[in-house]
Design a protein around this motif. Structure first.
Motif, short mmCIF file in Angstrom:
data_model
loop_
_atom_site.label_atom_id
_atom_site.label_comp_id
_atom_site.label_asym_id
_atom_site.label_seq_id
_atom_site.Cartn_x
_atom_site.Cartn_y
_atom_site.Cartn_z
N SER A 42 0.98 -1.15 0.08
CA SER A 42 -0.18 0.08 -0.08
C SER A 42 1.00 1.13 -0.06
O SER A 42 2.04 1.30 -0.03
N ARG A 43 0.18 2.26 0.09
CA ARG A 43 1.19 3.63 0.14
C ARG A 43 1.74 3.74 1.24
O ARG A 43 2.64 4.63 1.22
N ARG A 44 1.51 3.14 2.35
CA ARG A 44 2.25 3.13 3.69
C ARG A 44 3.69 2.58 3.27
O ARG A 44 4.49 3.11 4.30
N TYR B 40 5.69 3.96 1.19
CA TYR B 40 6.36 5.03 0.60
C TYR B 40 6.72 6.29 1.70
O TYR B 40 5.79 6.24 2.36
N LEU C 150 6.77 10.15 2.11
CA LEU C 150 5.72 11.41 1.43
C LEU C 150 6.12 11.37 0.04
O LEU C 150 5.28 11.63 -0.76
N GLN D 35 5.23 8.75 -2.25
CA GLN D 35 3.89 8.57 -2.60
C GLN D 35 3.74 9.23 -3.99
O GLN D 35 2.84 8.55 -4.91
N GLN D 36 4.28 10.53 -4.11
CA GLN D 36 4.14 11.04 -5.20
C GLN D 36 4.71 10.54 -6.45
O GLN D 36 4.28 10.57 -7.58
N PHE E 2 5.40 7.49 -6.65
CA PHE E 2 4.67 6.13 -6.93
C PHE E 2 3.60 6.57 -7.99
O PHE E 2 3.25 5.86 -8.99
N ASP E 3 2.73 7.50 -7.59
CA ASP E 3 1.51 8.17 -8.51
C ASP E 3 2.06 8.61 -9.78
O ASP E 3 1.31 8.04 -10.93
#
Length: 164
Positions: A88-90, A92, A94, A97-98, A100-101
């Motif tokens: 999950s995003r957990r 990464y 902060l 997370q960007q 990843f997106d």
């Protein structure tokens, strides 16, 4: 060579290194005005697959920093024990997370980038299979998965939907 990452930082775009990678991966040939000598040279592919792979490899340290190491170790242990839907995003930071997106969007929209990511993931998975044959206690496999290269694989495989 890892020179691509410092170049992005020197350009004052610390937060945009993935954007720079993605931009380079999606650029078409330079306009004829910008490179008049190119007209005399034989036509070459605009974005050879090897260049995309080199860009991914050269940024492995930056991509690896996008992943929380402790979370990576824990999630891979759970996944290898048979749990699914653990990524999950957990996983990464902060900024991660960007990243990843951005990579997920690029994977979905750019066929050549998608091919490069798929090849990277397939190659890493083959490496893991080879290592696993002689890794009875799975420590070497775990080391590969949590190395910088393994973190690149984790992010790319997660962004591409290979890992859930």
């Amino acid at each position: 060579a890892p020179a691509a990452a410092p170049a992005a930082r020197d350009a004052g775009q610390q937060d945009g290194w993935v954007q720079n990678l993605l931009r380079r991966a999606s650029q078409d040939e330079a306009p004829a005005k910008a490179a008049p000598a190119a007209a005399a040279a034989p036509a070459q592919p605009a974005r050879p697959q090897a260049n995309v792979m080199e860009s991914l490899n050269s940024l492995s340290g930056d991509i690896a920093r996008a992943i929380d190491h402790e979370a990576s170790v824990e999630l891979w242990q759970r996944y290898r024990r048979g749990e699914r839907n653990v990524f999950s995003r957990r996983l990464y930071t902060l900024k991660g997370q960007q990243t990843f997106d951005e990579i997920r969007r690029k994977y979905q929209s750019d066929a050549e980038f998608r091919t490069a990511v798929d090849r990277y993931c397939e190659d890493f998975e083959k490496l893991l299979q080879d290592v696993a044959r002689s890794d009875r206690d799975q420590t070497v496999t775990q080391t590969y998965l949590t190395s910088d290269t393994g973190k690149v694989y984790t992010l790319l495989a997660h962004a591409s939907g290979r890992l859930r």
